[in-house]
Design a protein around this motif. Structure first.
Motif, mmCIF file in Angstrom:
data_model
loop_
_atom_site.group_PDB
_atom_site.id
_atom_site.type_symbol
_atom_site.label_atom_id
_atom_site.label_comp_id
_atom_site.label_asym_id
_atom_site.label_seq_id
_atom_site.Cartn_x
_atom_site.Cartn_y
_atom_site.Cartn_z
ATOM 1 N N ARG A 29 -26.873 67.482 -29.796
ATOM 2 C CA ARG A 29 -26.114 66.409 -29.274
ATOM 3 C C ARG A 29 -26.641 65.978 -28.155
ATOM 4 O O ARG A 29 -26.421 64.774 -27.616
ATOM 5 N N ARG A 30 -27.378 66.628 -27.353
ATOM 6 C CA ARG A 30 -28.260 66.049 -26.072
ATOM 7 C C ARG A 30 -28.869 64.860 -26.442
ATOM 8 O O ARG A 30 -29.135 63.887 -25.787
ATOM 9 N N ARG A 31 -29.706 64.931 -27.620
ATOM 10 C CA ARG A 31 -30.580 64.021 -28.079
ATOM 11 C C ARG A 31 -29.665 62.590 -28.453
ATOM 12 O O ARG A 31 -30.090 61.591 -28.245
ATOM 13 N N LEU A 32 -28.297 63.052 -29.130
ATOM 14 C CA LEU A 32 -27.629 61.727 -29.445
ATOM 15 C C LEU A 32 -27.093 61.143 -28.260
ATOM 16 O O LEU A 32 -26.960 59.731 -28.120
ATOM 17 N N THR A 33 -26.722 62.057 -27.395
ATOM 18 C CA THR A 33 -26.052 61.356 -26.131
ATOM 19 C C THR A 33 -27.099 60.631 -25.063
ATOM 20 O O THR A 33 -26.794 59.909 -24.397
ATOM 21 N N ALA A 82 -25.563 51.149 -24.922
ATOM 22 C CA ALA A 82 -25.209 49.831 -25.436
ATOM 23 C C ALA A 82 -25.623 49.513 -26.832
ATOM 24 O O ALA A 82 -25.116 48.812 -27.365
ATOM 25 N N THR A 83 -26.623 50.366 -27.378
ATOM 26 C CA THR A 83 -26.944 50.221 -28.710
ATOM 27 C C THR A 83 -26.216 50.894 -29.602
ATOM 28 O O THR A 83 -26.083 50.616 -30.769
ATOM 29 N N PHE A 84 -25.849 52.236 -29.224
ATOM 30 C CA PHE A 84 -25.253 53.169 -30.150
ATOM 31 C C PHE A 84 -24.059 53.629 -29.147
ATOM 32 O O PHE A 84 -23.741 54.933 -29.064
ATOM 33 N N PRO A 85 -23.004 52.772 -29.211
ATOM 34 C CA PRO A 85 -21.776 52.993 -28.430
ATOM 35 C C PRO A 85 -20.999 54.450 -29.195
ATOM 36 O O PRO A 85 -20.365 55.134 -28.375
#
Length: 238
Positions: free
Chosen positions: A194-198, A203-206
């Motif tokens: 989850r930390r890596r995703l957030t 702007a690129t992965f809203p």
């Protein structure tokens, strides 16, 4: 009989009346012993470790001697999946509970596959003739048809359910194997994922950053149950 003839004989129904076939000299190693040894190797070392040479070592014999009992690795794969299928008890198809029945069969197959890490790879791209594998497929098809699923839909759904179950178990086995290495341990750490995703550029992965909690949610086999439910409920509403 040569190995190919023995393989063909294994895929035939029992002799009517249970009459014994022609007597043969006892072999030092039986097909059942080969399968037992192969399952032991997979349970302790994983399916990828299973080679004819490794299996021969487990049986304290030479690789060439195994070919007196199995035709090739594909034949061994079918014997392995056949053994697991032989242990499955299938329910009597019930139109009132067919969804739970088909879900139950897939769940039991899943649990068998996960007992032997990576073994579901043996079930992929297989055109089985083993009678026990055919028995399970027949039983699942009967459940779907009893539930009112159209024959063509039931036939393809049967294949899709088995394929998904095998693929899910293979991925799970790979993830667990990778998690034994320190550098890859994070793959089972939901908080780290989850930390890596957030941390991705919003702007690129809203959507990914906003829904990281949902993307990483789930315990145990929640995702398996969810996907199986989607597939089965879709059959109920063609």
């Amino acid at each position: 009989m040569n190995p190919r003839e023995r393989r063909a004989a294994r895929h035939q129904p029992p002799t009517p009346g249970g009459e014994p076939g022609p007597r043969r000299r006892a072999a030092p190693i039986t097909v059942d012993q080969v399968v037992d040894a192969a399952l032991d190797v997979i349970a302790t070392e994983g399916y990828e470790a299973l080679t004819m040479r490794r299996l021969a070592g487990a049986l304290d014999t030479g690789p060439a001697s195994l070919y007196a009992h199995v035709v090739n690795k594909a034949d061994l794969d079918e014997l392995l999946i056949g053994r697991l299928c032989a242990e499955l008890v299938l329910p009597e198809p019930d139109p009132a509970t067919w969804r739970d029945q088909i879900r139950g069969v897939c769940t039991r197959i899943r649990d068998q596959y996960l007992t032997y890490p990576g073994i579901s790879r043996a079930a992929l791209a297989m055109a089985p003739t083993d009678l026990e594998i055919a028995r399970v497929s027949e039983g699942m098809l009967a459940i779907l048809l009893t539930g009112g699923v159209a024959p063509q839909t039931a036939a393809w759904a049967n294949d899709a359910l088995l394929l998904y179950t095998a693929a899910y178990c293979l991925e799970t086995s790979i993830v667990r194997q990778r998690a034994t290495h320190d550098d890859d341990a994070w793959v089972l750490d939901r908080e780290e994922l989850r930390r890596r995703l957030t941390a991705l550029p919003a702007a690129t992965f809203p959507h990914t950053t906003r829904h990281a909690d949902e993307l990483t949610a789930g315990e145990g086999h929640d995702r398996f149950d969810f996907t199986l439910g989607l597939m089965i409920d879709g059959l109920a509403h063609p």
